[in-house]
Design a protein around this motif. Structure first.
Motif, PDB file in Angstrom:
ATOM      1  N   ILE A 248      80.453  44.710  23.590  1.00  0.00           N
ATOM      2  CA  ILE A 248      79.273  44.694  22.891  1.00  0.00           C
ATOM      3  C   ILE A 248      78.951  44.702  21.941  1.00  0.00           C
ATOM      4  O   ILE A 248      78.452  43.904  21.308  1.00  0.00           O
TER       5      ILE A 248
ATOM      6  N   VAL B 102      63.369  41.487  19.548  1.00  0.00           N
ATOM      7  CA  VAL B 102      64.087  41.822  20.539  1.00  0.00           C
ATOM      8  C   VAL B 102      65.376  41.657  19.950  1.00  0.00           C
ATOM      9  O   VAL B 102      66.013  42.873  19.868  1.00  0.00           O
ATOM     10  N   MET B 103      65.436  40.496  19.463  1.00  0.00           N
ATOM     11  CA  MET B 103      67.261  40.447  19.116  1.00  0.00           C
ATOM     12  C   MET B 103      67.662  40.972  17.725  1.00  0.00           C
ATOM     13  O   MET B 103      68.790  41.621  17.229  1.00  0.00           O
TER      14      MET B 103
ATOM     15  N   LEU C 258      73.931  37.622  18.791  1.00  0.00           N
ATOM     16  CA  LEU C 258      72.718  37.292  18.736  1.00  0.00           C
ATOM     17  C   LEU C 258      71.828  37.690  17.445  1.00  0.00           C
ATOM     18  O   LEU C 258      71.025  37.161  16.647  1.00  0.00           O
TER      19      LEU C 258
ATOM     20  N   ALA D  19      71.345  47.880  15.874  1.00  0.00           N
ATOM     21  CA  ALA D  19      71.666  48.934  17.356  1.00  0.00           C
ATOM     22  C   ALA D  19      73.192  48.737  17.468  1.00  0.00           C
ATOM     23  O   ALA D  19      73.854  49.858  17.444  1.00  0.00           O
ATOM     24  N   VAL D  20      73.708  47.416  17.808  1.00  0.00           N
ATOM     25  CA  VAL D  20      74.849  47.235  17.901  1.00  0.00           C
ATOM     26  C   VAL D  20      75.897  47.303  16.607  1.00  0.00           C
ATOM     27  O   VAL D  20      77.266  47.931  16.307  1.00  0.00           O
TER      28      VAL D  20
ATOM     29  N   THR E  37      69.437  35.137  15.006  1.00  0.00           N
ATOM     30  CA  THR E  37      68.635  35.040  14.696  1.00  0.00           C
ATOM     31  C   THR E  37      68.801  33.968  13.206  1.00  0.00           C
ATOM     32  O   THR E  37      67.430  34.159  12.775  1.00  0.00           O
TER      33      THR E  37
ATOM     34  N   LEU F 129      66.241  43.477  16.617  1.00  0.00           N
ATOM     35  CA  LEU F 129      66.862  45.313  17.264  1.00  0.00           C
ATOM     36  C   LEU F 129      67.709  45.906  17.402  1.00  0.00           C
ATOM     37  O   LEU F 129      68.280  46.767  17.617  1.00  0.00           O
ATOM     38  N   ILE F 130      68.377  44.789  18.291  1.00  0.00           N
ATOM     39  CA  ILE F 130      69.388  45.226  19.163  1.00  0.00           C
ATOM     40  C   ILE F 130      70.380  44.646  18.343  1.00  0.00           C
ATOM     41  O   ILE F 130      71.669  46.186  18.432  1.00  0.00           O
ATOM     42  N   LYS F 131      70.907  43.714  17.737  1.00  0.00           N
ATOM     43  CA  LYS F 131      71.604  43.937  16.400  1.00  0.00           C
ATOM     44  C   LYS F 131      72.046  44.431  16.596  1.00  0.00           C
ATOM     45  O   LYS F 131      73.185  45.481  15.657  1.00  0.00           O
TER      46      LYS F 131
ATOM     47  N   ILE G 177      78.373  40.906  21.273  1.00  0.00           N
ATOM     48  CA  ILE G 177      77.082  40.244  21.967  1.00  0.00           C
ATOM     49  C   ILE G 177      75.599  40.420  20.916  1.00  0.00           C
ATOM     50  O   ILE G 177      75.515  39.471  21.037  1.00  0.00           O
ATOM     51  N   GLY G 178      76.031  41.609  19.377  1.00  0.00           N
ATOM     52  CA  GLY G 178      75.901  41.763  18.488  1.00  0.00           C
ATOM     53  C   GLY G 178      76.241  40.371  17.601  1.00  0.00           C
ATOM     54  O   GLY G 178      75.398  39.685  17.056  1.00  0.00           O
TER      55      GLY G 178
END
Length: 487
Positions: A306, A175-176, A313, A182-183, A317, A178-180, A309-310
């Motif tokens: 944003i 999850v982390m 994360l 995307a950022v 990881t 994939l969000i990273k 946050i990336g």
């Protein structure tokens, strides 16, 4: 070798190629983009992208060697286990001793960077942590600090996730990551239009290797590659998950190489954009938060939150994979009798090396909270490069010594590929300063003391040889006794 492979594992096999790829990306993409690009740009200028490529090529050749070993010896331990199979226990112990320090030191170092981003995020939300609890003692010039509380707590949280099971670790990391990703893609899409090609001139202001007048710190593409190599450390931790991987002969090589390839492309794109938006000397103003500095230059304040946050994360990881790899190496070393059995005890419910995970997790958290270890990150690099050299040499040795061994993946171009890997590693080691060499030698010497005072007498391999020798002696004694009786 057959005995090592055949030994049953109490760990749970749930990892697939997708999970291993994200595990590798989780380890690689983080500190390199969000922290080291600032120092790297000051060291190499816009040619930092070439430095990342050089470090990636080094890791790529080493990655091919890791992939072959992972398909041939699909058990936990990564470089430690490969050295054990190829060169025996003393070389394996030193590599394991080396990697235990490197993984812990990297995780503790990253926790300091994570804390900085976290404090900035809270400040933006109007929440404030007492400044004395935001960094280790003496870390911030002009500010009195005593303890890095955020860094300490995030390491404990990651240790808890690692200790309760591989499924929880896998899902959290997936999850982390994939969000990273995307950022990072959002950053690229939004910022690329602000690139000014004139900022890339001169592209390589310091050449491949040089010294500024009156300075003993090397500058240029190679020294920058030696610095940003820290960014790629962790892809090798993928191979430490062998005993928790489904069909490791195929999935491990894929996970290692795919994650390395994706990360390299993103690093090169990011560094080209960042040095295209901000001239390289200006990175001195925001050396610890280069991405934030680039966003400030564009005026897109909404993007800063944003990306923050990336960054959090991303570095989370990295710490997760490093502590995961460390616990699995300790598990393998404990199983072989190199370190006490305590570190390899598997929890009956969670099916993880529970005690060892918490022991080193606590040590790492305390180190990140109390010690100013930012100056030691190059020690991580020299240790990992040394492990790469051993693994690469091991491929040449195993091709000659055990050509019949089953290999689910064969590194192309052997012996050329491992030889190139060794040369690249030596070049990057040469780019490090002399203090790093001294610290490495001291740690190596301490490891030799531990080996001869404990590991040599508790090694499962030596105990097995001793038992076989005792059995042989006893058999000969019984035969001699029966022959004497017959006479």
């Amino acid at each position: 070798m057959d005995e090592v492979i055949a030994e049953a594992t109490p760990l749970r096999r749930t990892m697939r190629t997708f999970d291993l790829t994200l595990l590798g990306i989780g380890a690689i993409i983080g500190t390199g983009i969000f922290v080291l690009t600032g120092k790297g740009a000051l060291t190499a200028g816009p040619a930092l992208s070439v430095s990342f490529l050089l470090a990636a090529v080094c890791c790529g050749f080493a990655g091919l060697c890791y992939a072959e070993f992972a398909s041939m010896v699909p058990v936990s331990g990564s470089a430690y286990t490969y050295a054990y199979i190829a060169f025996g226990e003393i070389v394996a112990f030193m590599i394991g001793w080396d990697l235990v320090l490197e993984y812990a030191l990297q995780a503790a170092t990253v926790s300091a960077g994570w804390s900085g981003y976290f404090v900035n995020l809270l400040d933006g939300l109007g929440l404030h942590i007492p400044v004395q609890l935001t960094a280790a003692y003496g870390t911030t010039p002009g500010v009195t600090t005593y303890f890095n509380l955020p860094g300490f707590l995030i390491v404990l949280a990651i240790t808890w996730v690692l200790s309760i099971g591989i499924n929880q670790t896998k899902r959290t990391n997936d999850v982390m990551v994939l969000i990273k990703l995307a950022v990072i893609i959002l950053f690229i899409v939004c910022v690329v239009r602000f690139v000014q090609p004139d900022n890339w001139k001169p592209f390589s202001p310091y050449g491949w290797y040089s010294f500024r007048s009156g300075s003993t710190t090397p500058m240029g593409i190679i020294p920058a590659a030696s610095i940003v190599f820290f960014s790629f450390i962790g892809f090798d931790a993928v191979s430490s998950s062998a005993e928790e991987t489904i069909n490791p002969n195929k999935t491990l090589p894929r996970g290692i190489l795919i994650s390395l390839g994706i990360s390299t492309v993103l690093y090169i794109i990011m560094t080209l954009i960042m040095t295209g938006v901000v001239r390289y000397p200006e990175f001195a103003k925001f050396i610890n938060a280069p991405v934030a500095g680039v966003i400030l230059k564009t005026g897109m304040g909404w993007l800063a939150f944003i990306v923050n946050i990336g960054a959090l994360l991303g570095m989370t990881t990295v710490m997760l994979v490093q502590l995961y790899g460390q616990s699995r190496i300790c598990y393998a070393m404990s199983r072989d009798g190199m370190i006490p059995r305590f570190f390899g005890t598997v929890h009956p419910r969670y099916r993880t090396p529970f005690q060892g995970t918490w022991f080193f997790g606590l040590l790492t958290a305390i180190a990140g909270g109390l010690v100013n270890i930012n100056v030691l990150f190059e020690l991580v690099n020299i240790g990992t490069l040394s492990a790469f050299i051993i693994v690469s040499a091991g491929i040449i040795w195993m091709r000659w010594k055990h050509p019949e061994a089953h290999r689910g993946f064969r590194a192309p171009g052997v012996p050329f590929t491992p030889l190139v890997s060794i040369v690249f590693c030596l070049v990057l080691i040469a780019g490090l300063n002399w203090e790093t060499w001294v610290r490495f030698v001291v740690w190596f010497a301490l490891g030799m003391v531990v080996y001869f005072s404990y590991a040599a007498s508790h090694s499962k391999l030596r105990l097995a040889d001793k038992n076989r020798a005792d059995d042989t002696h006893r058999d000969h004694h019984e035969i001699d006794g029966s022959q004497s009786a017959s006479h």
